[in-house]
Each structure stands twice: as structure tokens, then as C-alpha cells.
Motif scaffolding. Sequence first.
Motif, PDB file in Angstrom:
ATOM      1  N   LEU A  91     -39.786  29.731 -15.430  1.00 24.44           N
ATOM      2  CA  LEU A  91     -39.364  28.815 -14.366  1.00 24.44           C
ATOM      3  C   LEU A  91     -39.567  29.447 -12.994  1.00 24.44           C
ATOM      4  O   LEU A  91     -40.058  28.813 -12.062  1.00 24.44           O
ATOM      5  N   GLN A  92     -39.176  30.715 -12.888  1.00 25.25           N
ATOM      6  CA  GLN A  92     -39.253  31.372 -11.578  1.00 25.25           C
ATOM      7  C   GLN A  92     -40.701  31.614 -11.153  1.00 25.25           C
ATOM      8  O   GLN A  92     -41.030  31.525  -9.977  1.00 25.25           O
ATOM      9  N   LYS A  93     -41.556  31.835 -12.131  1.00 19.31           N
ATOM     10  CA  LYS A  93     -42.969  32.088 -11.842  1.00 19.31           C
ATOM     11  C   LYS A  93     -43.637  30.845 -11.230  1.00 19.31           C
ATOM     12  O   LYS A  93     -44.561  30.959 -10.431  1.00 19.31           O
ATOM     13  N   ASP A  94     -43.163  29.662 -11.616  1.00 12.63           N
ATOM     14  CA  ASP A  94     -43.788  28.422 -11.150  1.00 12.63           C
ATOM     15  C   ASP A  94     -43.496  28.094  -9.686  1.00 12.63           C
ATOM     16  O   ASP A  94     -44.150  27.252  -9.086  1.00 12.63           O
ATOM     17  N   LEU A  95     -42.493  28.738  -9.107  1.00 11.88           N
ATOM     18  CA  LEU A  95     -42.052  28.371  -7.755  1.00 11.88           C
ATOM     19  C   LEU A  95     -42.895  29.027  -6.664  1.00 11.88           C
ATOM     20  O   LEU A  95     -43.130  30.231  -6.719  1.00 11.88           O
ATOM     21  N   PRO A  96     -43.302  28.243  -5.656  1.00  9.93           N
ATOM     22  CA  PRO A  96     -43.839  28.897  -4.454  1.00  9.93           C
ATOM     23  C   PRO A  96     -42.711  29.737  -3.830  1.00  9.93           C
ATOM     24  O   PRO A  96     -41.532  29.435  -4.027  1.00  9.93           O
ATOM     25  N   SER A  97     -43.060  30.789  -3.108  1.00 11.73           N
ATOM     26  CA  SER A  97     -42.009  31.624  -2.502  1.00 11.73           C
ATOM     27  C   SER A  97     -41.319  30.862  -1.374  1.00 11.73           C
ATOM     28  O   SER A  97     -41.846  29.856  -0.880  1.00 11.73           O
ATOM     29  N   ALA A  98     -40.160  31.391  -0.940  1.00 12.89           N
ATOM     30  CA  ALA A  98     -39.404  30.749   0.136  1.00 12.89           C
ATOM     31  C   ALA A  98     -40.296  30.579   1.360  1.00 12.89           C
ATOM     32  O   ALA A  98     -41.018  31.502   1.747  1.00 12.89           O
ATOM     33  N   GLY A  99     -40.269  29.402   1.932  1.00 10.92           N
ATOM     34  CA  GLY A  99     -41.022  29.160   3.163  1.00 10.92           C
ATOM     35  C   GLY A  99     -42.497  28.843   2.975  1.00 10.92           C
ATOM     36  O   GLY A  99     -43.208  28.587   3.937  1.00 10.92           O
ATOM     37  N   GLN A 100     -42.964  28.822   1.727  1.00  6.30           N
ATOM     38  CA  GLN A 100     -44.393  28.541   1.512  1.00  6.30           C
ATOM     39  C   GLN A 100     -44.685  27.044   1.373  1.00  6.30           C
ATOM     40  O   GLN A 100     -45.840  26.658   1.370  1.00  6.30           O
ATOM     41  N   SER A 101     -43.632  26.228   1.193  1.00 13.68           N
ATOM     42  CA  SER A 101     -43.871  24.792   0.985  1.00 13.68           C
ATOM     43  C   SER A 101     -43.424  23.996   2.200  1.00 13.68           C
ATOM     44  O   SER A 101     -42.422  24.328   2.824  1.00 13.68           O
ATOM     45  N   SER A 102     -44.159  22.943   2.503  1.00 13.33           N
ATOM     46  CA  SER A 102     -43.752  22.005   3.556  1.00 13.33           C
ATOM     47  C   SER A 102     -43.867  20.600   2.997  1.00 13.33           C
ATOM     48  O   SER A 102     -44.747  20.314   2.185  1.00 13.33           O
ATOM     49  N   PHE A 103     -42.968  19.731   3.477  1.00 17.23           N
ATOM     50  CA  PHE A 103     -42.958  18.350   2.998  1.00 17.23           C
ATOM     51  C   PHE A 103     -42.997  17.407   4.186  1.00 17.23           C
ATOM     52  O   PHE A 103     -42.299  17.621   5.179  1.00 17.23           O
ATOM     53  N   THR A 104     -43.827  16.393   4.080  1.00 13.62           N
ATOM     54  CA  THR A 104     -43.801  15.348   5.095  1.00 13.62           C
ATOM     55  C   THR A 104     -43.869  14.018   4.362  1.00 13.62           C
ATOM     56  O   THR A 104     -44.206  13.983   3.182  1.00 13.62           O
ATOM     57  N   ARG A 105     -43.528  12.948   5.059  1.00 12.39           N
ATOM     58  CA  ARG A 105     -43.501  11.653   4.376  1.00 12.39           C
ATOM     59  C   ARG A 105     -44.560  10.701   4.892  1.00 12.39           C
ATOM     60  O   ARG A 105     -44.764  10.585   6.094  1.00 12.39           O
ATOM     61  N   GLN A 106     -45.200  10.035   3.958  1.00 15.46           N
ATOM     62  CA  GLN A 106     -46.025   8.884   4.309  1.00 15.46           C
ATOM     63  C   GLN A 106     -45.106   7.676   4.137  1.00 15.46           C
ATOM     64  O   GLN A 106     -44.691   7.372   3.025  1.00 15.46           O
ATOM     65  N   GLN A 107     -44.757   7.054   5.242  1.00 16.04           N
ATOM     66  CA  GLN A 107     -43.706   6.028   5.147  1.00 16.04           C
ATOM     67  C   GLN A 107     -44.148   4.781   4.393  1.00 16.04           C
ATOM     68  O   GLN A 107     -43.337   4.070   3.832  1.00 16.04           O
ATOM     69  N   GLU A 108     -45.465   4.528   4.437  1.00 21.62           N
ATOM     70  CA  GLU A 108     -46.019   3.377   3.702  1.00 21.62           C
ATOM     71  C   GLU A 108     -47.249   3.869   2.970  1.00 21.62           C
ATOM     72  O   GLU A 108     -48.045   4.616   3.571  1.00 21.62           O
ATOM     73  N   PRO A 109     -47.457   3.479   1.726  1.00 22.05           N
ATOM     74  CA  PRO A 109     -48.644   3.957   1.001  1.00 22.05           C
ATOM     75  C   PRO A 109     -49.910   3.221   1.451  1.00 22.05           C
ATOM     76  O   PRO A 109     -50.370   2.291   0.804  1.00 22.05           O
ATOM     77  N   LEU A 110     -50.450   3.659   2.588  1.00 21.21           N
ATOM     78  CA  LEU A 110     -51.601   2.959   3.173  1.00 21.21           C
ATOM     79  C   LEU A 110     -52.930   3.519   2.699  1.00 21.21           C
ATOM     80  O   LEU A 110     -53.969   3.266   3.286  1.00 21.21           O
ATOM     81  N   GLY A 111     -52.893   4.328   1.653  1.00 17.90           N
ATOM     82  CA  GLY A 111     -54.134   4.853   1.106  1.00 17.90           C
ATOM     83  C   GLY A 111     -54.227   6.359   1.223  1.00 17.90           C
ATOM     84  O   GLY A 111     -53.488   6.995   1.981  1.00 17.90           O
ATOM     85  N   LEU A 112     -55.176   6.925   0.464  1.00 12.48           N
ATOM     86  CA  LEU A 112     -55.338   8.379   0.421  1.00 12.48           C
ATOM     87  C   LEU A 112     -55.673   8.944   1.805  1.00 12.48           C
ATOM     88  O   LEU A 112     -55.124   9.968   2.222  1.00 12.48           O
ATOM     89  N   GLY A 113     -56.588   8.259   2.521  1.00 14.73           N
ATOM     90  CA  GLY A 113     -56.990   8.751   3.845  1.00 14.73           C
ATOM     91  C   GLY A 113     -55.784   8.852   4.768  1.00 14.73           C
ATOM     92  O   GLY A 113     -55.598   9.838   5.493  1.00 14.73           O
ATOM     93  N   HIS A 114     -54.936   7.860   4.710  1.00 20.16           N
ATOM     94  CA  HIS A 114     -53.731   7.849   5.549  1.00 20.16           C
ATOM     95  C   HIS A 114     -52.773   8.961   5.129  1.00 20.16           C
ATOM     96  O   HIS A 114     -52.169   9.631   5.974  1.00 20.16           O
TER      97      HIS A 114
END
Length: 296
Positions: A91-114
Amino acid sequence: MPNRVRTAVFPVAGLGTRFLPATKAMPKEMLTVVDRPLIQYAVDEAREAGIEHFVFVTGRNKGVIEDHFDRQFELEQTLEARGRTEALAELQKDLPSAGQSSFTRQQEPLGLGHAVWCARELVGNQPFALLLPDMVFRARPGVLKQMMQTYEETGGNIIGVEEVDPKDVSSYGIVARGEGPDSGFRITGMVEKPRTEDAPSNLFISGRYILQPEIFALLSEQTRGAGGEIQLTDAMQILIRQQDFTGVKYHGKVFDCGSKLGFLAANVIFALDRPDLAEPFRRAISDAVLGVSDGM
Ligand code: UTP
């Protein structure tokens, strides 16, 4: 030496309509092939290729993806108390280290390009890898690593491609092949979902890219294309007039796990690849098939 690719983008905001009802309340990217969610395969592939920053473009109902890449203290403590040290280490091996991940939201699924455009602030002015997590590969080394080896020589934009039966080209983005070997040939054009008679080749874009940041400005100018969505291919078709695109016909095979057939095939093949499962799985399947053909 081209600029190093440190960041990978994972668009995970789609609705997964091809996989309803499974995807009504659960993200498609959390469907499992054997015992790992699709998104984990993509993250593993990116890490193997040297990626250090993981950018997820999520949407509503996708919070569980964020949780999957976080620690789960209660579970960890329970595993520890039960002496399940191997499962805990896994389980621990699968995790990116602290601070390596970022998340943002696509508020509407307007397609892959968006979705890709939504990652622009997190990626900044540097090349990045793009991995569509519902495309899972059986490949050694991983497909992104194979592409990275080419990128180190060519720089520019790289697209992973695979052969498809010519009668099926109309389901895919197809590239036109120019000079060069399978490990790195010039792409002279690309077209989204062509008719068989119009297709420039049978090499399809299978969900792995290395792109230069100039794509973001082009995506922001996009209007909705095929299917009412903002298409990545439309922006790449403009970028190819200004920058080099190199195709890599990688060693390996893709399974489109966003489709039921691809998902079922991946589960069978990946289970047969697993030393701990191959034999008993083979037996269980053949018993079941015999049982069915006996009218059980
Ligand atoms: P797909 O076209 O396969 O995903 O996009 P979809 O729209 O979720 O699925 P169907 O066709 O309705 O079944 C490939 C990847 O791009 C993401 C998806 O989450 C998937 O990982 N995507 C797609 C977004 O992030 N945003 C979108 O608007 C569309």
C-alpha cells in the motif's frame, strides 16, 4: 538536451457513460483490473518513466481518487496489528510522496481537450506527459518510458501509437506516418475518427502523449468539435504546423478499459500474467466454461 519531463497529467473527470451503471456513483478510473484501480496502473507507469509531479484533473464524484492516493491510517494500523506487513508495504509503495500530487477540477466534462487545458496553471511553461487512465497497457518497459527514451533524442511532442484493424479506424484518432523507425518516426498529420477509406494509416493514438506547453494556448482558442466536446486532436493538428510531432510505435498492447470488452479482456490477461493467480485462475475458468457447456 530537451527540457526534462517532470510532470504528468491524468484527466479523470469524464462521465464514463460507456460503463454505466458501474460508473453512476463510482469513477471509471477506480474500476479494477485484477486488484488495482485503472488510475494506479497509469500512476505506476508515470513513475517508472521518471515523473515527479502528478496532476489529476478531477470532477464531481471523483473524491475517492484523491483518497486513494492518500494514507489511510485506520487501515494501516489494522494491517500492522494483524502482522500483514507485506500488504502494508504494498500500500505504501503505491503512494506518491508528500507534495508530489496536485488536484484541480474540471467543473463540466467538456471533453478531453478541455480537461487538459484545466491543468495549465499546475503544469506551467514546461513539457508534460499526458496519460489517459482508462487505457491500460501490457508493456515492458512501460509505454511512457519507451516514449521518454525517444523524447530524450528528439524533444518536441511525442505520441504513442499502436496498429488497429483497418476496418476499425473510425473509432480512433489516427496519425499519418512519415519517415523514421517504429521507435521514432515523423508524424505528418492526424485525424480524429476517419472513415476507413480516408484514414492515412492504421496507427491509432492510444492514450499516451508528451506535449509542449504551447498546446494550452491552442486549447483555450478551441471551440467545440466532434461530439460537442473540446478535442485535443484539433489543437494538436494546429500545433503540428509549428512544432515536431514524433510517433512511437511502442512494444506492447493497449486495453481500452473504458469499454466493457477491453476491460474484461484486460482482467483475463492480467490475471494470467500474475504468478500467484495464473494457475488457479486458468483452472477456475476452464471448469466454469466446461460447466456452462454441460448446461450447468
Ligand atoms: P473518454 O472519452 O474515454 O471518457 O475520455 P468518458 O467521457 O469518461 O467516457 P465515455 O465515453 O462517456 O464512456 C478519456 C479520459 O479523459 C477523461 C476521462 O475521465 C478519461 O480518463 N475526460 C474525458 C475528462 O477528464 N474530461 C472530459 O470532459 C472527458
